[in-house]
Design an enzyme around this catalytic site. Structure first.
Site, PDB file in Angstrom:
ATOM      1  N   ARG A 122       0.911  -1.000   0.015  1.00 30.19           N
ATOM      2  CA  ARG A 122       0.286  -0.013  -0.051  1.00 30.19           C
ATOM      3  C   ARG A 122       0.874   1.164  -0.058  1.00 30.19           C
ATOM      4  O   ARG A 122       1.107   1.786   1.084  1.00 30.19           O
ATOM      5  CB  ARG A 122      -0.886   0.034   1.266  1.00 30.19           C
ATOM      6  CG  ARG A 122      -2.046  -1.288   1.141  1.00 30.19           C
ATOM      7  CD  ARG A 122      -3.004  -1.127   1.999  1.00 30.19           C
ATOM      8  NE  ARG A 122      -3.866  -0.201   2.000  1.00 30.19           N
ATOM      9  CZ  ARG A 122      -5.331   0.058   2.656  1.00 30.19           C
ATOM     10  NH1 ARG A 122      -5.443  -0.864   3.579  1.00 30.19           N
ATOM     11  NH2 ARG A 122      -6.142   0.870   2.600  1.00 30.19           N
ATOM     12  N   ARG A 397     -14.625  -2.672  12.729  1.00 24.99           N
ATOM     13  CA  ARG A 397     -13.924  -1.355  12.505  1.00 24.99           C
ATOM     14  C   ARG A 397     -14.627  -0.525  11.472  1.00 24.99           C
ATOM     15  O   ARG A 397     -14.663   0.544  11.438  1.00 24.99           O
ATOM     16  CB  ARG A 397     -12.898  -1.959  11.619  1.00 24.99           C
ATOM     17  CG  ARG A 397     -11.468  -2.275  12.337  1.00 24.99           C
ATOM     18  CD  ARG A 397     -10.371  -2.469  11.605  1.00 24.99           C
ATOM     19  NE  ARG A 397     -10.068  -1.356  10.942  1.00 24.99           N
ATOM     20  CZ  ARG A 397      -9.241  -1.045   9.769  1.00 24.99           C
ATOM     21  NH1 ARG A 397      -8.829  -2.378   9.428  1.00 24.99           N
ATOM     22  NH2 ARG A 397      -9.169   0.150   9.088  1.00 24.99           N
TER      23      ARG A 397
HETATM   24  N1  EPU Z   1      -1.749   3.954  -4.496  1.00 26.38           N
HETATM   25  C1  EPU Z   1      -0.385   4.093  -5.101  1.00 26.38           C
HETATM   26  N2  EPU Z   1       0.246   5.234  -4.398  1.00 26.38           N
HETATM   27  C2  EPU Z   1      -0.401   5.865  -3.547  1.00 26.38           C
HETATM   28  C3  EPU Z   1      -1.700   5.707  -2.985  1.00 26.38           C
HETATM   29  C4  EPU Z   1      -2.334   4.597  -3.634  1.00 26.38           C
HETATM   30  O1  EPU Z   1       0.202   3.552  -5.852  1.00 26.38           O
HETATM   31  O2  EPU Z   1       0.291   6.768  -3.038  1.00 26.38           O
HETATM   32  C5  EPU Z   1      -2.352   2.725  -5.228  1.00 26.38           C
HETATM   33  C6  EPU Z   1      -2.721   1.496  -4.216  1.00 26.38           C
HETATM   34  O3  EPU Z   1      -1.845   0.764  -4.246  1.00 26.38           O
HETATM   35  C7  EPU Z   1      -4.103   1.054  -4.890  1.00 26.38           C
HETATM   36  C8  EPU Z   1      -4.660   2.239  -5.565  1.00 26.38           C
HETATM   37  O4  EPU Z   1      -3.819   3.322  -5.723  1.00 26.38           O
HETATM   38  O5  EPU Z   1      -3.437   0.107  -5.990  1.00 26.38           O
HETATM   39  C9  EPU Z   1      -5.936   2.785  -4.742  1.00 26.38           C
HETATM   40  O6  EPU Z   1      -5.531   3.103  -3.450  1.00 26.38           O
HETATM   41  P1  EPU Z   1      -6.199   4.518  -2.747  1.00 26.38           P
HETATM   42  O7  EPU Z   1      -5.313   5.359  -2.544  1.00 26.38           O
HETATM   43  O8  EPU Z   1      -7.586   4.678  -3.347  1.00 26.38           O
HETATM   44  O9  EPU Z   1      -6.945   3.536  -1.393  1.00 26.38           O
HETATM   45  P2  EPU Z   1      -6.931   4.174   0.042  1.00 26.38           P
HETATM   46  O10 EPU Z   1      -7.176   5.368  -0.141  1.00 26.38           O
HETATM   47  O11 EPU Z   1      -5.613   3.563   0.943  1.00 26.38           O
HETATM   48  C10 EPU Z   1      -9.246   3.859   0.059  1.00 26.38           C
HETATM   49  C11 EPU Z   1     -10.379   3.047   1.421  1.00 26.38           C
HETATM   50  C12 EPU Z   1     -10.220   1.679   1.233  1.00 26.38           C
HETATM   51  C13 EPU Z   1     -10.518   1.323  -0.304  1.00 26.38           C
HETATM   52  C14 EPU Z   1      -9.529   2.076  -1.506  1.00 26.38           C
HETATM   53  C15 EPU Z   1     -10.160   1.948  -2.844  1.00 26.38           C
HETATM   54  C16 EPU Z   1     -10.263   4.496   3.295  1.00 26.38           C
HETATM   55  C17 EPU Z   1      -9.957   4.874   4.789  1.00 26.38           C
HETATM   56  N3  EPU Z   1      -9.886   3.485   2.689  1.00 26.38           N
HETATM   57  O12 EPU Z   1      -7.948   3.510   0.482  1.00 26.38           O
HETATM   58  O13 EPU Z   1     -11.427   0.877   1.911  1.00 26.38           O
HETATM   59  O14 EPU Z   1     -10.534   0.026  -0.635  1.00 26.38           O
HETATM   60  O15 EPU Z   1      -9.751   3.441  -0.910  1.00 26.38           O
HETATM   61  O16 EPU Z   1     -11.385   2.374  -2.934  1.00 26.38           O
HETATM   62  O17 EPU Z   1     -10.799   5.561   2.535  1.00 26.38           O
HETATM   63  C18 EPU Z   1     -12.372  -0.436   3.362  1.00 26.38           C
HETATM   64  O18 EPU Z   1     -13.140   0.441   3.556  1.00 26.38           O
HETATM   65  O19 EPU Z   1     -12.269  -1.623   3.492  1.00 26.38           O
HETATM   66  C19 EPU Z   1     -11.025  -0.043   2.508  1.00 26.38           C
HETATM   67  C20 EPU Z   1     -10.047  -0.808   2.453  1.00 26.38           C
END
Ligand code: EPU
Length: 429
Positions: A122, A397
């Site tokens: 991540r 959670r």
């Molecule tokens: N990514 C990158 N670089 C970054 C950030 C993300 O390459 O700096 C990639 C990730 O590896 C992934 C994609 O971009 O392949 C999407 O990641 P995103 O940043 O959208 O995910 P997140 O913000 O860490 C949020 C939700 C997750 C949900 C994802 C996708 C929150 C707190 N979490 O995570 O929710 O799966 O967006 O929609 O908002 C859940 O609620 O169960 C959960 C895991």
């Protein structure tokens, strides 16, 4: 320790109310730091991720007061530190929003590397890139991310991948940066729009949220406001899938049906009836549903956070379904648990090929993460016999009053205390 015990095979009838959106709440709570005053935020779900967010705010020096269930007054006028220790940050992913919010408020922040559900790598490179585009320095050292800026200046941010977290963090840091920041290839999830609406009520100037270009014109001062968080798209989708999988007739209340369209379309394809009303959806199903193929995509595509739940339903639908995951590298760990229940699924790279079996069989299983746990609830509802789910703190959670809500629509689910150490492995958080 507690576990859930579900006796499967009961059809579901009645109404289920949907709580405020977790992934909006965990961004809006840190965003209150930008107000330097009091915000009253309603429709906040009573879940452990929110409790942790409040504890973190209080650690920073803010005060949080319960007004009535789901409604809190948050006063961030005095903040005594800009450092978030590991004991808070490592328990959840969303702790990275303290970086953007504190950078916007104080010009500096240091947060221990965020934890959260384990779906493989991540990265946070896009968060780093956003802060740097606004003139901040970012340093990753000794398990901490630190950022600081003499003065934040508007910048042009083009994301290499569509990312919810970095889009929100860029908005949080940009609202007070001088000039107009342009965020391109932005995420479009409902919680992005909700955060933008909240920031605008606090005096920010954010336009275009919900499209792939967001423009943020920096303002000098932000102020407190009253706000109510949108309903949780994923909680609503989870109950929709429960109703379709178990059969019966359930109305999911207090939702925004537009946010649920990708889920509605898949359930209809499988043979369920889904009716949309102004702020509710009715899901009815009779007999065995049929297969469908699902590919997860950023909004408005099918949400990755519904992938385990729909796979659990498809495990006992007629025919062969293919579920492809395009957001996370490793979001199929829960399949091992479905196999214990008699599912026939094999994973090839980023696709799960599901040969629908006539029925699943109850078994002891565990929640590997939040949505994996929701999938176990669905599998348990449809299975013959008793399913026992361990690691339920991961389900809690993100799902408010899950036993009460499921019981109210006719599920046979109990929370049971047991003293033995989890025999099936440890949690993923
Ligand atoms: N990514 C990158 N670089 C970054 C950030 C993300 O390459 O700096 C990639 C990730 O590896 C992934 C994609 O971009 O392949 C999407 O990641 P995103 O940043 O959208 O995910 P997140 O913000 O860490 C949020 C939700 C997750 C949900 C994802 C996708 C929150 C707190 N979490 O995570 O929710 O799966 O967006 O929609 O908002 C859940 O609620 O169960 C959960 C895991």
């Amino acid at each position: 320790m507690d576990k859930f015990v579900i006796n499967g095979g009961r059809r579901l009838f009645g109404e289920v109310p949907i709580s405020g959106a977790k992934n909006a709440a965990v961004a809006i709570i840190p965003a209150t730091l930008l107000a330097k005053g009091k915000c009253r935020v309603d429709n906040i779900p009573e879940i452990s991720d929110v409790r942790l967010m409040f504890k973190t705010l209080e650690y920073l020096g803010a005060s949080v007061r319960l007004i009535h269930p789901g409604c809190y007054e948050i006063d961030t006028s005095s903040i005594s530190t800009t450092e978030v220790p590991g004991m808070y940050a490592q328990k959840m992913r969303a702790s990275y929003y303290f970086l953007g919010a504190l950078l916007g408020r104080c010009g500096k922040a240091s947060v221990a590397m965020p934890g959260g559900c384990d779906f493989g790598v991540r990265p946070i490179d896009q968060h780093q890139k956003s802060f740097e585009a606004l003139g901040a320095r970012v340093n990753l050292e000794s398990g901490r991310i630190s950022t600081d800026a003499k003065e934040l200046k508007a910048g042009h941010i083009y994301f290499d991948v569509v990312t919810v977290g970095a889009t929100m963090n860029a908005m949080l840091a940009a609202v007070t940066a001088e000039g107009q920041t342009v965020i391109e290839n932005a995420a479009k999830e409902p919680h992005i729009v909700d955060l933008a609406n909240f920031l605008n009520l606090m005096g920010a100037d954010v336009r275009g949220a919900g499209t792939d270009t967001i423009k943020v014109r920096g303002v000098k001062e932000m102020h407190g406001c009253d706000y109510s968080i949108i309903p949780d798209q994923i909680e609503a989708g989870t109950y929709m899938v429960m109703a379709a999988a178990a059969g019966g007739d359930v109305t999911i209340k207090g939702v925004i049906p537009k946010h649920l369209e990708s889920i509605t379309a898949k359930l209809q394809e499988c043979g369920a009836t889904v009716e949309e009303f102004d702020d509710s959806v009715r899901v009815a199903a009779e007999g065995r549903l049929t297969k469908c193929n699902v590919k997860t995509m950023p909004h408005p595509g099918f949400p990755t956070d519904m992938q385990p739940q729909i796979a659990a339903m498809l495990a006992s639908c007629e025919g062969t379904s293919i579920v492809s995951e395009s957001i996370w590298d490793n979001r199929f760990r829960y399949i091992e648990q479905l196999l214990r229940m008699g599912a026939q699924i094999h994973v090839e790279g980023k696709a799960a090929i599901i040969e629908g079996v006539p029925y699943l069989k109850g078994a002891p299983v565990r929640a590997d993460d939040l949505r994996a746990g929701a999938a176990m609830l669905i599998a348990g509802l449809t299975a013959r016999g008793t399913t026992e789910i361990e690691n339920i703190h991961l389900i809690e959670r993100g799902y408010e009053h899950v036993v009460e809500k499921m019981t109210a629509i006719g599920a046979d689910i109990r929370r049971v205390r047991y003293d033995e150490p989890a025999a099936l492995g440890t949690s993923a958080v």
